[in-house]
Design a protein around this motif. Structure first.
Motif, PDB file in Angstrom:
ATOM      1  N   MET A   1      55.603  96.636-103.818  1.00 45.29           N
ATOM      2  CA  MET A   1      54.670  97.550-103.200  1.00 45.29           C
ATOM      3  C   MET A   1      54.167  97.007-101.863  1.00 45.29           C
ATOM      4  SD  MET A   1      53.132 100.376-103.737  1.00 45.29           S
ATOM      5  CE  MET A   1      51.684 101.292-103.468  1.00 45.29           C
ATOM      6  N   LEU A   2      53.778  95.757-101.837  1.00 40.77           N
ATOM      7  CA  LEU A   2      53.301  95.161-100.594  1.00 40.77           C
ATOM      8  C   LEU A   2      54.436  95.036 -99.580  1.00 40.77           C
ATOM      9  CD1 LEU A   2      50.942  93.908 -99.068  1.00 40.77           C
ATOM     10  CD2 LEU A   2      51.598  91.709-100.026  1.00 40.77           C
ATOM     11  N   THR A   3      55.639  94.712-100.040  1.00 45.52           N
ATOM     12  CA  THR A   3      56.763  94.588 -99.110  1.00 45.52           C
ATOM     13  C   THR A   3      57.100  95.933 -98.474  1.00 45.52           C
ATOM     14  OG1 THR A   3      58.350  94.849-100.902  1.00 45.52           O
ATOM     15  CG2 THR A   3      57.758  92.603-100.288  1.00 45.52           C
ATOM     16  N   ASP A   4      56.956  97.013 -99.241  1.00 46.66           N
ATOM     17  CA  ASP A   4      57.207  98.339 -98.668  1.00 46.66           C
ATOM     18  C   ASP A   4      56.188  98.673 -97.583  1.00 46.66           C
ATOM     19  OD1 ASP A   4      59.352  98.749-100.354  1.00 46.66           O
ATOM     20  OD2 ASP A   4      58.145  99.763-101.880  1.00 46.66           O
ATOM     21  N   THR A   5      54.947  98.291 -97.800  1.00 44.44           N
ATOM     22  CA  THR A   5      53.906  98.544 -96.807  1.00 44.44           C
ATOM     23  C   THR A   5      54.158  97.736 -95.538  1.00 44.44           C
ATOM     24  OG1 THR A   5      52.345  98.903 -98.609  1.00 44.44           O
ATOM     25  CG2 THR A   5      51.424  98.522 -96.413  1.00 44.44           C
ATOM     26  N   ILE A   6      54.488  96.464 -95.701  1.00 43.16           N
ATOM     27  CA  ILE A   6      54.778  95.615 -94.543  1.00 43.16           C
ATOM     28  C   ILE A   6      56.006  96.126 -93.808  1.00 43.16           C
ATOM     29  CG2 ILE A   6      55.433  93.288 -93.839  1.00 43.16           C
ATOM     30  CD1 ILE A   6      53.686  92.276 -96.161  1.00 43.16           C
ATOM     31  N   GLN A   7      57.011  96.546 -94.573  1.00 40.31           N
ATOM     32  CA  GLN A   7      58.226  97.091 -93.962  1.00 40.31           C
ATOM     33  C   GLN A   7      57.920  98.343 -93.148  1.00 40.31           C
ATOM     34  OE1 GLN A   7      61.388  95.870 -94.028  1.00 40.31           O
ATOM     35  NE2 GLN A   7      61.796  97.482 -92.556  1.00 40.31           N
ATOM     36  N   PHE A   8      57.080  99.209 -93.690  1.00 43.51           N
ATOM     37  CA  PHE A   8      56.697 100.428 -92.974  1.00 43.51           C
ATOM     38  C   PHE A   8      55.969 100.090 -91.673  1.00 43.51           C
ATOM     39  CE2 PHE A   8      53.378 103.598 -92.114  1.00 43.51           C
ATOM     40  CZ  PHE A   8      54.183 104.677 -91.801  1.00 43.51           C
ATOM     41  N   LEU A   9      55.035  99.144 -91.725  1.00 47.56           N
ATOM     42  CA  LEU A   9      54.288  98.762 -90.528  1.00 47.56           C
ATOM     43  C   LEU A   9      55.187  98.128 -89.477  1.00 47.56           C
ATOM     44  CD1 LEU A   9      50.994  97.377 -92.085  1.00 47.56           C
ATOM     45  CD2 LEU A   9      51.291  99.487 -90.781  1.00 47.56           C
ATOM     46  N   LEU A  10      56.088  97.248 -89.914  1.00 43.13           N
ATOM     47  CA  LEU A  10      57.016  96.623 -88.969  1.00 43.13           C
ATOM     48  C   LEU A  10      57.913  97.659 -88.315  1.00 43.13           C
ATOM     49  CD1 LEU A  10      58.134  93.362 -90.782  1.00 43.13           C
ATOM     50  CD2 LEU A  10      56.908  93.538 -88.629  1.00 43.13           C
ATOM     51  N   ASP A  11      58.464  98.544 -89.122  1.00 44.23           N
ATOM     52  CA  ASP A  11      59.340  99.575 -88.564  1.00 44.23           C
ATOM     53  C   ASP A  11      58.590 100.483 -87.597  1.00 44.23           C
ATOM     54  OD1 ASP A  11      61.583  98.713 -89.838  1.00 44.23           O
ATOM     55  OD2 ASP A  11      61.462 100.151 -91.486  1.00 44.23           O
ATOM     56  N   THR A  12      57.392 100.858 -87.968  1.00 37.34           N
ATOM     57  CA  THR A  12      56.620 101.760 -87.120  1.00 37.34           C
ATOM     58  C   THR A  12      56.281 101.115 -85.787  1.00 37.34           C
ATOM     59  OG1 THR A  12      55.682 102.819 -89.061  1.00 37.34           O
ATOM     60  CG2 THR A  12      54.538 103.154 -86.986  1.00 37.34           C
ATOM     61  N   LEU A  13      55.774  99.900 -85.830  1.00 32.93           N
ATOM     62  CA  LEU A  13      55.339  99.249 -84.597  1.00 32.93           C
ATOM     63  C   LEU A  13      56.503  98.803 -83.720  1.00 32.93           C
ATOM     64  CD1 LEU A  13      52.378  97.131 -85.985  1.00 32.93           C
ATOM     65  CD2 LEU A  13      52.268  99.260 -84.684  1.00 32.93           C
ATOM     66  N   LEU A  14      57.458  98.100 -84.311  1.00 31.81           N
ATOM     67  CA  LEU A  14      58.541  97.537 -83.496  1.00 31.81           C
ATOM     68  C   LEU A  14      59.510  98.607 -82.993  1.00 31.81           C
ATOM     69  CD1 LEU A  14      59.275  94.205 -85.378  1.00 31.81           C
ATOM     70  CD2 LEU A  14      58.012  94.551 -83.269  1.00 31.81           C
ATOM     71  N   GLU A  15      59.855  99.545 -83.835  1.00 35.56           N
ATOM     72  CA  GLU A  15      60.791 100.580 -83.381  1.00 35.56           C
ATOM     73  C   GLU A  15      60.142 101.520 -82.364  1.00 35.56           C
ATOM     74  OE1 GLU A  15      62.876 102.518 -86.528  1.00 35.56           O
ATOM     75  OE2 GLU A  15      63.586 100.626 -87.357  1.00 35.56           O
ATOM     76  N   SER A  16      58.844 101.769 -82.513  1.00 39.16           N
ATOM     77  CA  SER A  16      58.150 102.591 -81.522  1.00 39.16           C
ATOM     78  C   SER A  16      58.093 101.871 -80.175  1.00 39.16           C
ATOM     79  CB  SER A  16      56.727 102.909 -81.986  1.00 39.16           C
ATOM     80  OG  SER A  16      56.764 103.656 -83.163  1.00 39.16           O
ATOM     81  N   TYR A  17      57.839 100.565 -80.216  1.00 43.56           N
ATOM     82  CA  TYR A  17      57.791  99.813 -78.966  1.00 43.56           C
ATOM     83  C   TYR A  17      59.173  99.742 -78.312  1.00 43.56           C
ATOM     84  CZ  TYR A  17      56.120  96.614 -75.480  1.00 43.56           C
ATOM     85  OH  TYR A  17      55.772  96.057 -74.281  1.00 43.56           O
ATOM     86  N   ALA A  18      60.218  99.589 -79.125  1.00 41.34           N
ATOM     87  CA  ALA A  18      61.573  99.601 -78.578  1.00 41.34           C
ATOM     88  C   ALA A  18      61.879 100.956 -77.945  1.00 41.34           C
ATOM     89  CB  ALA A  18      62.585  99.269 -79.668  1.00 41.34           C
ATOM     90  N   ALA A  19      61.394 102.023 -78.554  1.00 43.31           N
ATOM     91  CA  ALA A  19      61.605 103.355 -77.988  1.00 43.31           C
ATOM     92  C   ALA A  19      60.890 103.507 -76.647  1.00 43.31           C
ATOM     93  CB  ALA A  19      61.123 104.418 -78.968  1.00 43.31           C
ATOM     94  N   VAL A  20      59.693 102.943 -76.525  1.00 44.47           N
ATOM     95  CA  VAL A  20      58.961 102.994 -75.257  1.00 44.47           C
ATOM     96  C   VAL A  20      59.711 102.187 -74.191  1.00 44.47           C
ATOM     97  CG1 VAL A  20      56.820 102.321 -74.111  1.00 44.47           C
ATOM     98  CG2 VAL A  20      56.737 103.439 -76.322  1.00 44.47           C
ATOM     99  N   LEU A  21      60.244 101.025 -74.576  1.00 42.50           N
ATOM    100  CA  LEU A  21      61.033 100.238 -73.628  1.00 42.50           C
ATOM    101  C   LEU A  21      62.282 100.994 -73.182  1.00 42.50           C
ATOM    102  CD1 LEU A  21      60.735  96.694 -75.204  1.00 42.50           C
ATOM    103  CD2 LEU A  21      59.984  97.330 -72.917  1.00 42.50           C
ATOM    104  N   LEU A  22      62.956 101.647 -74.112  1.00 45.87           N
ATOM    105  CA  LEU A  22      64.141 102.427 -73.748  1.00 45.87           C
ATOM    106  C   LEU A  22      63.776 103.632 -72.882  1.00 45.87           C
ATOM    107  CD1 LEU A  22      66.228 102.313 -77.029  1.00 45.87           C
ATOM    108  CD2 LEU A  22      66.739 101.204 -74.859  1.00 45.87           C
ATOM    109  N   LEU A  23      62.614 104.218 -73.141  1.00 46.71           N
ATOM    110  CA  LEU A  23      62.158 105.317 -72.282  1.00 46.71           C
ATOM    111  C   LEU A  23      61.909 104.824 -70.865  1.00 46.71           C
ATOM    112  CD1 LEU A  23      61.341 108.279 -72.098  1.00 46.71           C
ATOM    113  CD2 LEU A  23      59.054 107.597 -72.803  1.00 46.71           C
ATOM    114  N   ARG A  24      61.307 103.638 -70.736  1.00 40.34           N
ATOM    115  CA  ARG A  24      61.099 103.057 -69.407  1.00 40.34           C
ATOM    116  C   ARG A  24      62.438 102.788 -68.721  1.00 40.34           C
ATOM    117  NH1 ARG A  24      57.148  98.423 -67.276  1.00 40.34           N
ATOM    118  NH2 ARG A  24      58.331  97.818 -65.446  1.00 40.34           N
ATOM    119  N   PHE A  25      63.403 102.265 -69.479  1.00 35.09           N
ATOM    120  CA  PHE A  25      64.731 102.013 -68.926  1.00 35.09           C
ATOM    121  C   PHE A  25      65.362 103.309 -68.411  1.00 35.09           C
ATOM    122  CE2 PHE A  25      69.333 102.025 -69.666  1.00 35.09           C
ATOM    123  CZ  PHE A  25      69.708 101.032 -68.780  1.00 35.09           C
ATOM    124  N   HIS A  26      65.296 104.358 -69.212  1.00 37.30           N
ATOM    125  CA  HIS A  26      65.908 105.621 -68.805  1.00 37.30           C
ATOM    126  C   HIS A  26      65.179 106.250 -67.610  1.00 37.30           C
ATOM    127  CE1 HIS A  26      68.009 105.545 -72.744  1.00 37.30           C
ATOM    128  NE2 HIS A  26      68.959 106.043 -71.973  1.00 37.30           N
TER     129      HIS A  26
END
Length: 88
Positions: free
Chosen positions: A1-26
């Motif tokens: 249960m805790l690992t799922d929560t941490i996984q969700f937070l990591l995916d949300t934060l890191l993938e969103s930031y990567a998307a912002v970086l890719l948007l800046r690149f484009h």
């Protein structure tokens, strides 16, 4: 249960930031003006990583390579964190 929560937070934060970086690149690739509120917000979110990276990674082939390399690094960090989290 805790690992799922941490996984969700990591995916949300890191993938969103990567998307912002890719948007800046484009946006840089398309030579879009960054003197508007969304462009300034993207610059505000990414400048603290991109500007120091530009000292070591230079632009090439007319592309903003530091931003692309950082987006790739954020995705690799997310992948490593996910694999490490699933080991436990």
């Amino acid at each position: 249960m805790l690992t799922d929560t941490i996984q969700f937070l990591l995916d949300t934060l890191l993938e969103s930031y990567a998307a912002v970086l890719l948007l800046r690149f484009h946006l840089n690739w398309l030579r879009a003006p960054m003197r508007n509120p969304p462009g300034e917000f993207i610059m505000l979110l990414t400048n603290f990583l991109v500007l120091p990276a530009r000292r070591f990674i230079h632009r090439g082939w007319g592309l903003d390579l530091p931003t692309l390399v950082l987006a790739h690094g954020v995705e690799l960090t997310d992948l490593a964190a996910t694999r490490t989290l699933h080991k436990f």
